[in-house]
Scaffold this motif. Structure first.
Motif, PDB file in Angstrom:
ATOM      1  N   ASN A 188       0.060 -43.087   8.731  1.00 12.67           N
ATOM      2  CA  ASN A 188       0.308 -42.189   7.615  1.00 12.67           C
ATOM      3  C   ASN A 188      -0.387 -42.604   6.456  1.00 12.67           C
ATOM      4  N   SER A 189       0.258 -42.115   5.212  1.00 12.79           N
ATOM      5  CA  SER A 189      -0.624 -42.243   4.037  1.00 12.79           C
ATOM      6  C   SER A 189      -1.408 -43.507   3.693  1.00 12.79           C
ATOM      7  N   VAL A 190      -2.620 -43.584   3.407  1.00 14.26           N
ATOM      8  CA  VAL A 190      -3.258 -44.853   3.075  1.00 14.26           C
ATOM      9  C   VAL A 190      -3.543 -45.058   1.547  1.00 14.26           C
ATOM     10  N   GLN A 191      -3.488 -46.190   1.192  1.00 19.62           N
ATOM     11  CA  GLN A 191      -3.492 -46.328  -0.031  1.00 19.62           C
ATOM     12  C   GLN A 191      -4.493 -47.099  -0.705  1.00 19.62           C
ATOM     13  N   SER A 192      -5.262 -47.658   0.169  1.00 19.13           N
ATOM     14  CA  SER A 192      -6.291 -48.664  -0.106  1.00 19.13           C
ATOM     15  C   SER A 192      -7.241 -48.955   0.977  1.00 19.13           C
ATOM     16  N   VAL A 193      -8.733 -48.931   0.723  1.00 17.49           N
ATOM     17  CA  VAL A 193      -9.505 -49.278   1.688  1.00 17.49           C
ATOM     18  C   VAL A 193     -10.491 -50.543   1.223  1.00 17.49           C
ATOM     19  N   ALA A 194     -11.148 -51.476   2.044  1.00 14.48           N
ATOM     20  CA  ALA A 194     -12.117 -52.254   1.654  1.00 14.48           C
ATOM     21  C   ALA A 194     -12.985 -52.671   2.776  1.00 14.48           C
ATOM     22  N   PHE A 195     -14.100 -52.508   2.618  1.00  7.56           N
ATOM     23  CA  PHE A 195     -15.179 -53.319   3.627  1.00  7.56           C
ATOM     24  C   PHE A 195     -15.375 -54.668   3.667  1.00  7.56           C
ATOM     25  N   SER A 196     -15.316 -55.463   4.822  1.00  3.93           N
ATOM     26  CA  SER A 196     -15.679 -56.867   4.828  1.00  3.93           C
ATOM     27  C   SER A 196     -17.102 -57.169   4.281  1.00  3.93           C
ATOM     28  N   PRO A 197     -17.380 -58.181   3.801  1.00  2.00           N
ATOM     29  CA  PRO A 197     -18.790 -58.406   3.043  1.00  2.00           C
ATOM     30  C   PRO A 197     -19.789 -58.194   4.317  1.00  2.00           C
ATOM     31  N   ASP A 198     -19.779 -58.495   5.451  1.00  2.00           N
ATOM     32  CA  ASP A 198     -20.588 -58.194   6.770  1.00  2.00           C
ATOM     33  C   ASP A 198     -20.620 -56.734   7.052  1.00  2.00           C
ATOM     34  N   GLY A 199     -19.611 -55.996   6.474  1.00  2.14           N
ATOM     35  CA  GLY A 199     -19.797 -54.339   6.765  1.00  2.14           C
ATOM     36  C   GLY A 199     -19.362 -54.107   8.326  1.00  2.14           C
ATOM     37  N   GLN A 200     -18.829 -55.180   8.907  1.00  2.56           N
ATOM     38  CA  GLN A 200     -18.283 -54.764  10.351  1.00  2.56           C
ATOM     39  C   GLN A 200     -16.971 -54.515  10.412  1.00  2.56           C
ATOM     40  N   THR A 201     -16.106 -54.750   9.314  1.00  2.05           N
ATOM     41  CA  THR A 201     -14.726 -54.507   9.411  1.00  2.05           C
ATOM     42  C   THR A 201     -14.274 -53.806   8.143  1.00  2.05           C
ATOM     43  N   LEU A 202     -13.409 -52.818   8.376  1.00  2.16           N
ATOM     44  CA  LEU A 202     -12.750 -52.173   7.543  1.00  2.16           C
ATOM     45  C   LEU A 202     -11.451 -52.387   7.252  1.00  2.16           C
ATOM     46  N   ALA A 203     -10.579 -52.700   6.052  1.00  3.95           N
ATOM     47  CA  ALA A 203      -9.266 -52.732   5.909  1.00  3.95           C
ATOM     48  C   ALA A 203      -8.550 -51.557   5.306  1.00  3.95           C
TER      49      ALA A 203
END
Length: 656
Positions: free
Chosen positions: A371-386
């Motif tokens: 359901n609704s996503v409020q925030s996203v962020a990439f890990s510094p190595d670009g391999q993981t997204l939160a």
């Protein structure tokens, strides 16, 4: 001239109607040339031939994805999460289609495996009776797909307001739609042309349906339920209602009866020929949002908006047979399997459940819809997204494959997420008034930072990773910015002097300054060592919803409620330029790693890419129906991640 909707094949996708048999649905898959562009078909050709169970088994082994060509042309690279569940269509005891805000998926219910994916923003849909066509609707757009080869066919155009419901005629030649503009429209599926409009409703139309013989169209909405001659478009009758708001309608399998459900929590059964009300099924004042007849017409399933329950009714007597319970939120869609033995239901808690109709026993759950996503962020190595969600979770995704790695759980909605500079930790802020620190490798919660008195909307690590800053959101009553020691969880200081709530936070690249954007339209710059205010920037007469430092620390970008993005010189406090194009609030900003570009996400449902030096808009990404809450560049600058209230995170390729 090249067709702008030429098919783009990235795999194979398949959706089928609950009205077809298991053997006939399998025949749609045989003789496909996977991975190649398929040819057009003739809608007037015969029904698919019956095939053996062996071919069904073969069909269930196939895998693949398709992307809406318009998204592909914008640079869509990957979809993370399927979005919020909107509709379910049971095919048999093992297969069901789930339509969600991110598209449509075919699931094997025996294993819970997703077999097919169509990436196409959707609020609902319909499948033709022969299993060949899928229609998906998203606001004013209607998209048609060929499910025998995965080809995108066309868009039906003409609406300027939202489409609330669509349905195929039994022969698959026509599509009917009901809209916010008070009209019911009939479409030619082959040409995509509008055949006629059925007018008479005085308010929006919420639900439409063809009779099983294709002779009639029924429509229900805010004002009434109406029956139309499908050939002439003539209104035949209205069904008298005491309380008129109708959310959903459905014909019985023999076409003699029509069921309607609305805000008063009553399902009514009508005689189609006479217009007479036959009986009522009471749902205790819970607004009815979905209705489905069993294939033999003897049973009726209904779901409500707030009761978290599916109810099974005996059509002949009006007696409630049983309740199916276990959901934590409203049930938005119900569908019987063709043999009538199982019921599939989808809920706003984003689970899909399979039930045994005879016993009421829950057979299986499908999870993973978001359901609704409020925030996203990439890990510094670009391999993981939160991504942070309103279902109280933080989800970690493999950015390369789109697979979910794990979930981290708060006790309330997650409003913000950010990685530490070394990528070892993730911090998340929530409406549970806490900031939590997580070990990315294990998913273990390391500590909580407590002190705020309201939900935490903004968090950011210092460049060296030693400190974490946090601030509360709009209308929170907590006007503080707090600085925490990451190693101990101890609060080091508060930046005081704000006269309204803090909405956005950003550290300068050297960590010496902290910027805070506030509800009253100000940006304040603070010395992180002393806690003293350096200067104020008067950004807007309205609130500042987003801020970001350029990688070299020379500039600050701010986004405001009126939709304007401004670029500021940090040393002088002077406004350098404005980026205009958004029509309403800019909720998120991000600089590219090289500082040449700025991305912005807005309440106008778009993501825009800007040239920093000229202020020119370079690209626009418009895959969403809902507000875009957050944007983030990958560390190499090749991709842009964006997320929305529709529960889908999308990765855009910036390399072309």
């Amino acid at each position: 001239m090249k067709n702008k909707y030429a098919p783009i094949v990235v795999g194979v996708s398949l959706i089928f109607s609950s009205s077809i048999t298991a053997t006939s649905f399998a025949s749609n898959l045989i003789n496909q040339n996977l991975g190649t562009t398929a040819t057009n078909y003739d809608l007037n050709s015969p029904q698919p031939r019956e095939v053996s169970g062996e071919n069904i088994a073969q069909a269930q082994q196939l895998r693949g994805d398709f992307i809406l060509p318009a998204l592909q042309q914008q640079g869509m690279a990957k979809r993370l999460g399927r979005g919020e569940v909107r509709q379910v269509i049971a095919l048999n005891q093992e297969l069901t289609v789930v339509i969600a805000t991110g598209g449509a998926t075919l699931f094997n219910l025996a294993t819970g495996e997703a077999l097919w994916e169509i990436d196409c923003p959707a609020s609902g849909g319909a499948v033709s009776a022969d299993g060949r066509l899928l229609a998906l609707r998203k606001y004013s757009e209607i998209y048609l797909w060929d499910l025998t080869n995965g080809q995108f066919l066309r868009e039906l155009t003409g609406y300027t307001t939202g489409v609330n419901s669509i349905a195929f005629s039994p022969d698959g030649k026509y599509l009917v739609s009901g809209s916010e503009d008070k009209t019911v429209r009939l479409w030619d599926v082959v040409s995509g042309g509008e055949l006629r409009q059925l007018t008479g409703h005085t308010n929006r139309v919420e639900s439409v349906a063809f009779s099983p013989d294709g002779k009639y169209v029924a429509s229900g909405g805010v004002d009434s339920v109406r029956l139309w001659d499908a050939t002439t478009g003539r209104e035949l009758r209205q069904f008298a209602l005491d309380r008129k708001y109708v959310n959903h309608i459905a014909f019985s399998p023999d076409g003699k009866s029509l069921a309607s459900g609305g805000l008063d929590g009553v399902v009514r059964l009508w005689n189609v020929s006479s217009g007479k009300e036959l009986r009522q099924f009471s749902v205790d004042q819970d607004p009815v949002v979905s209705i489905a007849f069993s294939p033999d017409g003897k049973s009726l399933a209904s779901s409500g908006n707030s009761g978290n329950t599916v109810r099974l009714w005996d059509v002949a007597s009006g007696r409630e047979i049983r309740q199916l319970t276990g959901y934590t939120s409203s049930v938005s869609s119900v569908s019987f399997s063709p043999d009538g033995k199982t019921l599939t239901s989808g809920s706003s808690d984003n689970t899909v459940r399979l039930w045994d109709v005879a016993s009421g026993r829950e057979l299986r759950q499908l999870t993973g819809h978001t359901n609704s996503v409020q925030s996203v962020a990439f890990s510094p190595d670009g391999q993981t997204l939160a991504s942070g969600h309103i279902d109280n979770t933080v989800r970690l995704w493999n950015a390369a494959t789109g697979q979910q790695i794990r979930q981290l759980t708060h006790t309330d909605r997650v409003k913000s997420v950010t990685f530490s500079p070394d990528g070892k930790y993730l911090a998340s802020g929530s409406e549970d008034v806490t900031v939590r620190l997580w070990d990315v490798a294990t998913g273990q919660e390391l500590r909580q930072f407590k002190g705020h008195t309201s939900s935490v909307w903004s968090i950011t690590f210092s460049p060296d990773g030693k400190y974490l800053a946090s601030g509360c959101g709009r209308y929170s009553g907590d006007e503080t910015v707090r600085l925490w020691d990451v190693a101990t969880g101890k609060e080091l200081r508060q930046f005081s002097g704000h006269t309204s709530e803090v909405i956005g936070l950003a550290f300068s690249p050297d960590g010496k300054s902290l910027a805070s954007g506030t509800q009253n339209g100000m940006v304040r710059l603070w010395d992180t060592t002393t806690g003293q205010e350096i200067r104020q920037l008067t950004v807007s007469t309205n609130r500042v919803d987003s801020i970001a430092f350029s990688p070299d620390g020379k500039y600050l970008a701010s986004g405001s409620q009126e939709g304007v993005v401004r670029l500021w010189d940090i040393n002088t406090g002077k406004e350098l330029r404005q980026f205009s194009g958004h029509t309403i609030v800019v909720l998120s900003l991000a600089f590219s790693p090289d500082g040449k570009y700025l991305a912005s996400g807005s309440g106008d449902t778009t993501v825009r890419l800007w040239d920093i030096n000229t202020g020119k808009e370079l690209r626009q990404f418009s895959a969403y129906r809902g507000i875009v809450f957050s944007v983030a560049f990958s560390p190499d600058g090749k991709y842009l991640a964006s997320e929305s209230g529709d529960g889908v995170v999308r990765l855009w390729n910036l390399g072309n």
